[in-house]
Design a protein around this motif. Sequence first.
Motif, PDB file in Angstrom:
ATOM      1  N   ARG A  10       0.841  -1.202   0.000  1.00  0.00           N
ATOM      2  CA  ARG A  10       0.000   0.000   0.000  1.00  0.00           C
ATOM      3  C   ARG A  10       0.873   1.248   0.000  1.00  0.00           C
ATOM      4  NH1 ARG A  10      -3.499  -3.284   1.121  1.00  0.00           N
ATOM      5  NH2 ARG A  10      -5.289  -3.450   2.398  1.00  0.00           N
ATOM      6  N   PRO A  11       0.332   2.338  -0.533  1.00  0.00           N
ATOM      7  CA  PRO A  11       1.023   3.619  -0.352  1.00  0.00           C
ATOM      8  C   PRO A  11       0.850   4.074   1.099  1.00  0.00           C
ATOM      9  CG  PRO A  11      -0.968   3.933  -1.656  1.00  0.00           C
ATOM     10  CD  PRO A  11      -0.836   2.461  -1.394  1.00  0.00           C
ATOM     11  N   TYR A  12       1.947   4.480   1.728  1.00  0.00           N
ATOM     12  CA  TYR A  12       1.894   4.937   3.115  1.00  0.00           C
ATOM     13  C   TYR A  12       2.015   6.456   3.215  1.00  0.00           C
ATOM     14  CZ  TYR A  12       6.940   5.668   3.036  1.00  0.00           C
ATOM     15  OH  TYR A  12       8.196   6.135   2.736  1.00  0.00           O
ATOM     16  N   TRP A  13       2.296   7.083   2.072  1.00  0.00           N
ATOM     17  CA  TRP A  13       2.480   8.537   1.994  1.00  0.00           C
ATOM     18  C   TRP A  13       1.912   8.971   0.656  1.00  0.00           C
ATOM     19  CZ3 TRP A  13       5.100  11.815  -1.312  1.00  0.00           C
ATOM     20  CH2 TRP A  13       5.526  13.049  -0.819  1.00  0.00           C
ATOM     21  N   ILE A  14       0.992   9.924   0.671  1.00  0.00           N
ATOM     22  CA  ILE A  14       0.377  10.411  -0.562  1.00  0.00           C
ATOM     23  C   ILE A  14       0.377  11.934  -0.541  1.00  0.00           C
ATOM     24  CG2 ILE A  14      -1.716  10.484  -1.979  1.00  0.00           C
ATOM     25  CD1 ILE A  14      -2.454   7.721  -0.872  1.00  0.00           C
ATOM     26  N   GLU A  15       0.940  12.517  -1.603  1.00  0.00           N
ATOM     27  CA  GLU A  15       0.969  13.968  -1.806  1.00  0.00           C
ATOM     28  C   GLU A  15       1.378  14.735  -0.548  1.00  0.00           C
ATOM     29  OE1 GLU A  15      -2.749  15.051  -3.643  1.00  0.00           O
ATOM     30  OE2 GLU A  15      -2.225  13.998  -5.485  1.00  0.00           O
ATOM     31  N   GLY A  16       2.461  14.276   0.063  1.00  0.00           N
ATOM     32  CA  GLY A  16       3.033  15.001   1.196  1.00  0.00           C
ATOM     33  C   GLY A  16       2.496  14.636   2.559  1.00  0.00           C
ATOM     34  N   ASN A  17       1.597  13.663   2.628  1.00  0.00           N
ATOM     35  CA  ASN A  17       0.997  13.292   3.917  1.00  0.00           C
ATOM     36  C   ASN A  17       1.076  11.790   4.140  1.00  0.00           C
ATOM     37  OD1 ASN A  17      -0.143  15.939   4.695  1.00  0.00           O
ATOM     38  ND2 ASN A  17      -1.324  15.650   2.815  1.00  0.00           N
ATOM     39  N   VAL A  36      -0.365   8.362   5.438  1.00  0.00           N
ATOM     40  CA  VAL A  36      -1.724   7.826   5.442  1.00  0.00           C
ATOM     41  C   VAL A  36      -1.915   7.045   6.740  1.00  0.00           C
ATOM     42  CG1 VAL A  36      -3.375   6.369   4.215  1.00  0.00           C
ATOM     43  CG2 VAL A  36      -1.642   7.675   2.925  1.00  0.00           C
ATOM     44  N   ALA A  37      -2.703   7.601   7.647  1.00  0.00           N
ATOM     45  CA  ALA A  37      -2.870   7.020   8.987  1.00  0.00           C
ATOM     46  C   ALA A  37      -3.360   5.579   8.929  1.00  0.00           C
ATOM     47  CB  ALA A  37      -3.826   7.870   9.818  1.00  0.00           C
ATOM     48  N   GLU A  38      -4.297   5.285   8.058  1.00  0.00           N
ATOM     49  CA  GLU A  38      -4.843   3.925   7.961  1.00  0.00           C
ATOM     50  C   GLU A  38      -3.749   2.932   7.535  1.00  0.00           C
ATOM     51  OE1 GLU A  38      -7.820   1.645   4.959  1.00  0.00           O
ATOM     52  OE2 GLU A  38      -8.633   3.456   5.918  1.00  0.00           O
ATOM     53  N   THR A  39      -2.930   3.326   6.574  1.00  0.00           N
ATOM     54  CA  THR A  39      -1.846   2.449   6.119  1.00  0.00           C
ATOM     55  C   THR A  39      -0.789   2.291   7.199  1.00  0.00           C
ATOM     56  OG1 THR A  39      -2.237   3.075   3.810  1.00  0.00           O
ATOM     57  CG2 THR A  39      -0.119   2.051   4.327  1.00  0.00           C
ATOM     58  N   LEU A  40      -0.461   3.377   7.906  1.00  0.00           N
ATOM     59  CA  LEU A  40       0.513   3.276   8.992  1.00  0.00           C
ATOM     60  C   LEU A  40       0.035   2.274  10.043  1.00  0.00           C
ATOM     61  CD1 LEU A  40       1.642   6.991   9.489  1.00  0.00           C
ATOM     62  CD2 LEU A  40       2.810   5.169   8.216  1.00  0.00           C
ATOM     63  N   ALA A  41      -1.255   2.299  10.349  1.00  0.00           N
ATOM     64  CA  ALA A  41      -1.810   1.345  11.314  1.00  0.00           C
ATOM     65  C   ALA A  41      -1.684  -0.089  10.793  1.00  0.00           C
ATOM     66  CB  ALA A  41      -3.270   1.681  11.610  1.00  0.00           C
ATOM     67  N   GLU A  42      -1.903  -0.290   9.481  1.00  0.00           N
ATOM     68  CA  GLU A  42      -1.755  -1.617   8.896  1.00  0.00           C
ATOM     69  C   GLU A  42      -0.300  -2.074   8.931  1.00  0.00           C
ATOM     70  OE1 GLU A  42      -3.943  -2.392   5.182  1.00  0.00           O
ATOM     71  OE2 GLU A  42      -4.898  -0.436   5.529  1.00  0.00           O
ATOM     72  N   ILE A  43       0.631  -1.160   8.656  1.00  0.00           N
ATOM     73  CA  ILE A  43       2.055  -1.482   8.721  1.00  0.00           C
ATOM     74  C   ILE A  43       2.425  -1.871  10.148  1.00  0.00           C
ATOM     75  CG2 ILE A  43       4.384  -0.502   8.582  1.00  0.00           C
ATOM     76  CD1 ILE A  43       3.372   1.091   6.105  1.00  0.00           C
ATOM     77  N   ASN A  44       1.957  -1.092  11.118  1.00  0.00           N
ATOM     78  CA  ASN A  44       2.225  -1.411  12.524  1.00  0.00           C
ATOM     79  C   ASN A  44       1.758  -2.825  12.853  1.00  0.00           C
ATOM     80  OD1 ASN A  44       3.155   1.219  12.759  1.00  0.00           O
ATOM     81  ND2 ASN A  44       1.322   1.956  13.802  1.00  0.00           N
ATOM     82  N   ARG A  45       0.611  -3.209  12.322  1.00  0.00           N
ATOM     83  CA  ARG A  45       0.051  -4.542  12.594  1.00  0.00           C
ATOM     84  C   ARG A  45       0.914  -5.641  11.944  1.00  0.00           C
ATOM     85  NH1 ARG A  45      -2.522  -7.805  15.809  1.00  0.00           N
ATOM     86  NH2 ARG A  45      -3.643  -9.432  14.741  1.00  0.00           N
ATOM     87  N   VAL A  46       1.303  -5.442  10.692  1.00  0.00           N
ATOM     88  CA  VAL A  46       2.102  -6.453   9.989  1.00  0.00           C
ATOM     89  C   VAL A  46       3.497  -6.586  10.613  1.00  0.00           C
ATOM     90  CG1 VAL A  46       3.209  -6.987   7.766  1.00  0.00           C
ATOM     91  CG2 VAL A  46       0.821  -6.282   7.833  1.00  0.00           C
TER      92      VAL A  46
END
Length: 152
Positions: free
Chosen positions: A50-57, A59-69
């Motif tokens: 997943r993209p974890y950063w989009i247009e300078g920000n 992505v909180a939802e993806t960061l949470a998924e990364i933390n889980r994995v």
Amino acid sequence: MTHPLNRRSFLKLGLLAAALPLPAFASQGLVLPERRLSFNNLHTGETLDRPYWIEGNYVAETLAEINRVLRDHRTDQVAAIDTGLLDLLHRVNAMLGTSQPFQVISGYRSPASNQMLASHSGGVAKGGLHMQGKAIDIRIPGIQLADLRRVG
């Protein structure tokens, strides 16, 4: 045969990568609209792409998924993974020119897991960066450890 990238090697890689010239797209002033990472946790079988950063920000939802994995697979404890580490992984992929997933050997480690590992090995730091979400042990399919070191 590929070998896991140990903490010291990865930290050296990060320091050296920060000193290297930026990839061509960055040195030309171009900004990528997104930063994407792919993971395959070798202990849990979980994958994420997943993209974890989009247009300078970030992505909180993806960061949470990364933390889980990247959680401690021994205790199932989840903790925040440092975004600087994620950005470093993204730069490593860019410098190597690969989109292969990072095979995760060890991401976050709870204090209990770290203590257990330290009692069985002299190579585990008692206050290690894994417990802060700032270190990861990885492999990349098709990339030799020597090539990872050359990037750094």
